[in-house]
Design an enzyme around this catalytic site. Sequence first.
Site, PDB file in Angstrom:
ATOM      1  N   PHE A 149       3.881  42.218 -19.653  1.00  0.00           N
ATOM      2  CA  PHE A 149       3.105  43.493 -20.164  1.00  0.00           C
ATOM      3  C   PHE A 149       2.277  43.762 -19.343  1.00  0.00           C
ATOM      4  CE2 PHE A 149       0.638  46.206 -22.896  1.00  0.00           C
ATOM      5  CZ  PHE A 149       2.185  46.258 -23.344  1.00  0.00           C
ATOM      6  N   ASP A 240      -2.483  41.370 -12.521  1.00  0.00           N
ATOM      7  CA  ASP A 240      -2.928  41.724 -13.575  1.00  0.00           C
ATOM      8  C   ASP A 240      -3.967  41.495 -14.541  1.00  0.00           C
ATOM      9  OD1 ASP A 240      -3.063  43.114 -15.955  1.00  0.00           O
ATOM     10  OD2 ASP A 240      -1.628  43.147 -16.441  1.00  0.00           O
ATOM     11  N   LYS A 269      -9.902  46.719 -20.610  1.00  0.00           N
ATOM     12  CA  LYS A 269      -9.998  45.817 -22.046  1.00  0.00           C
ATOM     13  C   LYS A 269     -11.864  45.543 -21.841  1.00  0.00           C
ATOM     14  CE  LYS A 269      -6.021  44.345 -23.115  1.00  0.00           C
ATOM     15  NZ  LYS A 269      -5.537  44.528 -24.927  1.00  0.00           N
TER      16      LYS A 269
END
Length: 419
Positions: A149, A240, A269
């Site tokens: 993702f 990532d 995040k």
Amino acid sequence: MTPETLVKTPSTPSSFTTAEFDEYVMKTYGRFPLVLERGQGCRVWDDQGRAYLDFVAGIATCTLGHAHPAIVAAVTEQIQTLHHVSNLYYVRQQGELAKWLVNHSCADRAFFCNSGAEANEGAIKLARKYGHTVLKLENPVILTAHASFHGRTLATITATGQPKYQKDFSPLVPGFHYVPYNDIAALECAIAELDHDQRHVAAIMLEGLQGEGGVRPGDRAYFQRVREICDKTGILLIMDEVQVGMGRTGYWWGYENLGVEPDIFTSAKGLGGGIPIGAMLCKSFCDVFQPGDHASTFGGNPFACGVALAVCQTLENENILTHVQVQGEHLRSGLRHLAEQYPTLIVEVRGWGLINGMELHAEASLTSADVVKAAMQEGVLLVPAGLKVVRFVPPLIVTTAEIDQALHAIARALSTLST
């Protein structure tokens, strides 16, 4: 703790209803029927004054929990001085944050944006330009993994190896190819086949631990072999780090669990502790961007960077990485004990630091959403990671007592679901 004995605090709920919310807000989320009004530490309170242990943390975002003094102070100071200017000028806070990130990673340079998807977009663009200008590739391809993702923009959902996120959004962005995660033979085969078709690989983009893909850690030997392939061929390794970076695994970056260094990596995040910010970092040899190649109006503004720097410094000064390692092991131990108690429901517990997954048996009718809803009734907020995996990503400041309280509540939820 039972639902009846949860701590209650005074609240002044708005007259704005969830029905009105649904009337005016696009339905891009399947929302749980809960209106949260405030937070403190690892707890949040709803509009009825009921307290919950927050083991979602904005989906691995509220690094220091809610209303942390360091964030409150940084927000207050920065909003009262300078909160936004254009990147046409030097931004001191941006430079200081970039220096901190470089000094605490393998990177040499940083680019700032607003989210993980934007950071990954930047990495994709940088890899493509590197492929064209350095590797001299006419059709550069980026390899990504099944069940990955990487975001919700067109390029990043194309990079995401999950068809459910891509449905109805074609035509997708060309230049991506998918391989099984942790399968080095499949990756080597894909590179060879693409070379044969004159579609040469410019970069391999991977998560050190697949979060949305079910909290699946990368295999150390696999990643070290990927690094060797990249070193031999000139292919870039992109990591990532949006979900596993910023101390979430007990190290600053997820790649440190695997004994490799990426050429490019992304962060978001937890970087801002809940204030929107993203970063794409790279080593100097692949920093091929020139003025005008990439930009972000809000990226790297004084407000976001000032808060993010406060988060970074607090994590370092308070030795929170060691705390994450200790509390992560305590949480996994408790979850494994639950797996022993409910062997027909739980098949495995896995994770790093304070990102952990509890996988439910495929044959069981129970889904991760069922567990999340039951835990919510017991006063703990959790988040699914696919149909059969429940994700545990509390703030990095979570205490032993709070973990124990959550485990007791989850045990009650599982007991209810198993009857």
